[in-house]
Write an enzyme that holds these catalytic residues in place. Structure first.
Site, short mmCIF file in Angstrom:
data_model
loop_
_atom_site.label_atom_id
_atom_site.label_comp_id
_atom_site.label_asym_id
_atom_site.label_seq_id
_atom_site.Cartn_x
_atom_site.Cartn_y
_atom_site.Cartn_z
N ASP A 171 40.49 9.85 -31.71
CA ASP A 171 39.21 9.19 -31.30
C ASP A 171 39.24 7.87 -30.31
OD1 ASP A 171 37.41 9.47 -34.57
OD2 ASP A 171 38.57 10.91 -32.99
N ALA A 172 40.46 7.20 -30.54
CA ALA A 172 40.77 6.30 -29.54
C ALA A 172 40.65 6.42 -28.05
CB ALA A 172 41.98 5.33 -30.21
N GLU A 173 41.63 7.67 -28.07
CA GLU A 173 41.94 8.00 -26.81
C GLU A 173 40.60 8.39 -26.07
OE1 GLU A 173 44.14 7.94 -24.50
OE2 GLU A 173 43.89 9.67 -23.14
N ASP A 176 37.29 7.45 -26.75
CA ASP A 176 36.70 6.23 -26.59
C ASP A 176 36.96 5.26 -25.33
OD1 ASP A 176 36.45 5.55 -30.00
OD2 ASP A 176 35.49 6.67 -28.82
N SER A 191 8.42 34.43 -34.96
CA SER A 191 9.13 34.22 -36.46
C SER A 191 9.26 35.21 -37.11
CB SER A 191 7.67 33.50 -37.21
OG SER A 191 6.52 34.23 -37.20
N LYS A 249 20.79 31.90 -42.06
CA LYS A 249 19.52 31.46 -41.62
C LYS A 249 19.66 30.05 -41.83
CE LYS A 249 14.50 32.29 -41.84
NZ LYS A 249 14.12 30.64 -41.99
N LYS A 251 19.34 41.59 -37.97
CA LYS A 251 18.93 42.24 -36.95
C LYS A 251 19.48 43.30 -36.43
CE LYS A 251 18.29 37.41 -34.78
NZ LYS A 251 18.83 36.50 -33.88
N LYS A 310 14.97 35.75 -47.86
CA LYS A 310 14.94 34.27 -48.13
C LYS A 310 15.62 34.09 -49.60
CE LYS A 310 12.35 31.90 -46.53
NZ LYS A 310 12.39 30.84 -45.66
N1 LIG Z 1 20.76 33.62 -36.48
C1 LIG Z 1 19.75 33.59 -36.57
O1 LIG Z 1 19.09 34.46 -35.79
C2 LIG Z 1 18.73 32.56 -37.02
C3 LIG Z 1 19.41 31.60 -37.77
N2 LIG Z 1 18.82 30.56 -38.28
C4 LIG Z 1 17.44 30.42 -38.19
N3 LIG Z 1 16.51 29.47 -38.89
C5 LIG Z 1 16.67 31.61 -37.47
C6 LIG Z 1 15.18 31.41 -37.27
C7 LIG Z 1 15.01 32.68 -36.54
BR1 LIG Z 1 13.14 33.14 -35.79
S1 LIG Z 1 16.28 33.53 -36.02
C8 LIG Z 1 17.55 32.56 -36.82
#
Ligand SMILES: NC(=O)c1cnc(N)c2cc(Br)sc12
Length: 317
Positions: free
Chosen positions: A34-36, A38, A83, A114, A285, A309
């Protein structure tokens, strides 16, 4: 040092400091003490003080931020920030997979953590960071460019001179959250309920110096204009973002079947407390952009993605 020597030395210092910053904040693998770091930073600050015209937008001295803003300007997202529909159990995931396969046949998925933070969009022109905004209502967000510049893992200049818009999640690591609340407790101030609120509150500060003090971080997880860049899958987009110098979350897996997706979800249900940041689920996805295009989107959510979730995590205080 005359102006020509100063110009050369400033460019050298920017290159060194941006590389050392990348190693420290993105790879978590610093190559100098870190010193370098800084010492070099102080040298660049001194040169820019003597020759202000040598200051460039990607200079690491520009992260500390200017004076407080009066208000945040509005930003319209050229590509809306969507969303995600939610899944709460294995059956919801299998229903999602069935709908996908009915429409596009066999499909591979990408599973990612997420991140429980604040969705942001960051825009680059010819490789230089030019603007960052909150998600807002998906179409209109707030310009928080100065605050995002204080996040050390956000590159001020990419490894290629490309123009793009990336999407990601700004967040506060658990350790920073605990330390911030300890400090607020000591000052008799109201505590933040969780790291997400603390990150959102920090990015909504008009004074960038406050945001800079909050030790925020950022994972980038998508491109708004991937197809314009000739990229054909989400996994390829993530690898490309990583190659440009962005911090992309490494805990991701390409899954050939929904059974593999469910295995990933169950694995992270267990491993979640070990993470240095909070997550509120798993994002799944369809990997192929051609298949994403076929599936399209409803009014507010893509039909090629779903968020599994987890129940709210209790941060150990
Ligand atoms: N990796 C991802 O696509 C991702 C990660 N974390 C999140 N909070 C969200 C929200 C959306 Br909308 S996509 C995504």
């Amino acid at each position: 040092m005359d102006r020509q020597q100063a110009k050369r030395r400033a460019a050298e210092l920017r290159e060194l400091l941006n590389r050392y910053g990348y190693e420290y904040y993105v790879l978590d693998r610093p190559s100098v003490p870190d010193a370098e770091y800084d010492r070099l930073m102080q040298e660049l600050i001194a040169i820019e003080k003597q020759y202000p015209e040598l200051k460039t937008s990607d200079s690491p001295t520009q992260r500390i931020g200017g004076p407080p803003l009066e208000a945040f300007r509005k930003v319209t997202h050229r590509v809306p920030m969507m969303s995600l529909a939610n899944a709460f159990n294995e059956g919801d995931l299998r229903d999602f997979d069935r709908r996908v396969r009915q429409e596009v046949g066999e499909a591979a998925y990408v599973c990612e953590l997420k991140i429980d933070g604040l969705a942001v969009s960051v825009r680059y022109e010819d490789g230089y960071f030019v603007q960052g905004a909150t998600r807002g209502d998906g179409t209109t967000g707030e310009d928080i460019t100065e605050n995002l510049k204080t996040i050390r893992s956000l590159p001020l200049r990419l490894n290629e001179p490309v123009s793009l818009e990336a999407r990601g999640e700004a967040f506060m690591p658990k350790a920073s959250f605990l330390r911030l609340n300890e400090e607020r407790q000591a000052r008799g101030e109201e505590l933040f309920a969780n790291p997400r609120n603390a990150a959102a509150g920090s990015l909504r500060q008009l004074d960038p110096k406050v945001a800079a003090s909050r030790q925020l971080d950022l994972f980038v997880y998508g491109l708004a204009n991937a197809e314009e860049l000739g990229i054909e899958s989400h996994s390829a987009a993530l690898s490309y973002l990583q190659s440009l110098g962005f911090k992309v979350n490494p805990e991701r897996r390409r899954c050939a079947t929904i059974d593999e997706v469910i295995a990933f979800v169950n694995e992270w249900k267990e491993k979640r407390p070990q993470l240095p940041y909070e997550i509120d689920g798993i994002v799944i996805k369809v990997d192929s952009f051609a298949q994403q295009r076929q599936l399209g989107a409803t009014a507010k959510s893509p039909r090629w993605a779903i968020a599994y979730k987890f129940p709210a995590e209790e941060v150990v205080t």
